[in-house]
Design a protein around this motif. Structure first.
Motif, short mmCIF file in Angstrom:
data_model
loop_
_atom_site.label_atom_id
_atom_site.label_comp_id
_atom_site.label_asym_id
_atom_site.label_seq_id
_atom_site.Cartn_x
_atom_site.Cartn_y
_atom_site.Cartn_z
N GLU A 23 0.83 -1.20 0.00
CA GLU A 23 0.00 0.00 0.00
C GLU A 23 0.87 1.25 0.00
O GLU A 23 1.86 1.32 0.74
CB GLU A 23 -0.93 0.01 1.20
N VAL A 24 0.49 2.22 -0.81
CA VAL A 24 1.25 3.46 -0.96
C VAL A 24 0.35 4.64 -0.63
O VAL A 24 -0.73 4.79 -1.21
CB VAL A 24 1.80 3.61 -2.39
N ARG A 25 0.81 5.45 0.30
CA ARG A 25 0.10 6.68 0.65
C ARG A 25 0.89 7.93 0.24
O ARG A 25 0.30 8.93 -0.13
CB ARG A 25 -0.15 6.74 2.16
N LYS A 26 2.22 7.83 0.33
CA LYS A 26 3.06 9.00 0.06
C LYS A 26 4.15 8.64 -0.93
O LYS A 26 4.87 7.65 -0.77
CB LYS A 26 3.69 9.52 1.36
N LEU A 27 4.28 9.45 -1.97
CA LEU A 27 5.26 9.27 -3.03
C LEU A 27 6.26 10.42 -2.99
O LEU A 27 5.86 11.60 -2.99
CB LEU A 27 4.57 9.23 -4.39
N VAL A 28 7.53 10.09 -2.95
CA VAL A 28 8.61 11.08 -3.06
C VAL A 28 9.23 10.95 -4.44
O VAL A 28 9.50 9.84 -4.91
CB VAL A 28 9.67 10.87 -1.96
N SER A 29 9.46 12.07 -5.10
CA SER A 29 10.17 12.06 -6.38
C SER A 29 11.50 12.77 -6.23
O SER A 29 11.67 13.65 -5.37
CB SER A 29 9.34 12.73 -7.48
N ALA A 85 13.67 10.52 1.96
CA ALA A 85 12.36 9.91 1.77
C ALA A 85 11.91 9.17 3.03
O ALA A 85 10.72 9.18 3.39
CB ALA A 85 12.39 8.96 0.58
N ILE A 86 12.84 8.52 3.71
CA ILE A 86 12.53 7.86 4.98
C ILE A 86 12.04 8.88 6.00
O ILE A 86 11.05 8.67 6.71
CB ILE A 86 13.76 7.10 5.50
N ALA A 87 12.74 10.03 6.06
CA ALA A 87 12.33 11.08 6.99
C ALA A 87 10.94 11.61 6.66
O ALA A 87 10.20 12.03 7.56
CB ALA A 87 13.35 12.23 6.96
N GLU A 88 10.57 11.57 5.37
CA GLU A 88 9.23 12.00 4.95
C GLU A 88 8.17 10.92 5.13
O GLU A 88 7.01 11.13 4.80
CB GLU A 88 9.27 12.41 3.47
#
Length: 253
Positions: A36-42, A54-57
């Motif tokens: 499951e994906v809620r947050k995507l970092v590019s 990205a881990i911190a986010e």
């Protein structure tokens, strides 16, 4: 509501059409994380610094232009590769990477987005693409001189650029191919460019620019490719109802 990893994979593949490209490495899901994906970092590159950010986010997935795996590389999981993979696997983060497909998308890709950022209007007909796999983009931006356009590019990207040209010659037809696309310069010349904008320059291109009268602007590999990943990330996040954050890890190259 979260989206399934499979839905994100399908949305990215439908948008970027990776099967259409002959590339230097695998495009799509490179490291499988949580379902499951809620947050995507590019970001631009799957560096350790980006993964840590990205881990911190609290990201569930990362989308990049430069992934982890390339044709001909050493396949051993040691050193920097172990460090990056360990972080992704320990935090169950999905890594998606699209190289040439992310360059080539006609609206959201690196070339299209760089053109938009620089105020270059890409030609809507066949003149708008050139080079192998049609990765080069061509458009129009009138400038009184190559030097004036070079200054504009430097200002818009926030960094010094390299210009090889007759500085006072006016330019109109602008060819772009982001990143390490110096090998596309001859195709840009053949396509009728007055100036070619890319990330890098090698020794031969300076001579071609002087001898052919076509200006060459090298504005940095990373600097030229900062715009595609966040554009695609924002697009698919909106489509699937995800949170999206672009993280730009500074790179002087």
């Amino acid at each position: 509501m979260p989206a399934q990893r499979t839905a994100l994979t399908d949305a990215l593949n439908d948008l970027l059409q990776p099967a259409q490209f002959k590339d230097y490495g695998p495009n799509g899901l490179q490291v499988e994380g949580r379902a499951e994906v809620r947050k995507l970092v590019s970001g631009v590159t799957a560096s350790r610094a980006l993964i840590e950010a990205a881990i911190a986010e609290k990201a569930d997935a990362i989308l990049v232009h430069h992934g982890l795996f390339w044709r001909g590389q050493d396949g051993r999981v040691t050193g920097w590769m172990k460090q990056r993979l360990s972080l992704l696997l320990a935090h169950d983060i999905n890594l998606f990477a699209y190289h040439l497909p992310l360059d080539a998308h006609p609206e959201l890709g690196n070339n299209a987005q760089l053109a938009r950022h620089l105020g270059v209007a890409i030609y809507p007909d066949a003149r708008g693409r050139f080079g192998e796999q049609a990765l080069g983009f061509m458009g129009e931006r009138r400038s009184d001189s190559a030097a004036a356009l070079s200054e504009h590019v430097s200002e818009r990207l926030g960094r010094a650029v390299t210009l090889v040209a007759e500085p006072d010659r006016p330019v109109q037809h602008v060819a772009l191919c982001t990143g390490g696309a110096q090998g596309y310069f001859e195709a840009a010349i053949a396509a009728g460019a007055d100036v070619f904008i890319t990330g890098e320059i090698s020794e031969p291109q300076a001579h071609y620019a002087r001898e052919c009268g076509v200006a060459y602007i090298a504005c940095g590999h990373h600097a030229s490719e900062r715009y595609g990943a966040p554009a695609v990330g924002a697009h698919v996040a909106a489509q699937l109802g995800l949170e999206h954050v672009f993280i730009d890890i500074h790179n002087p190259a």
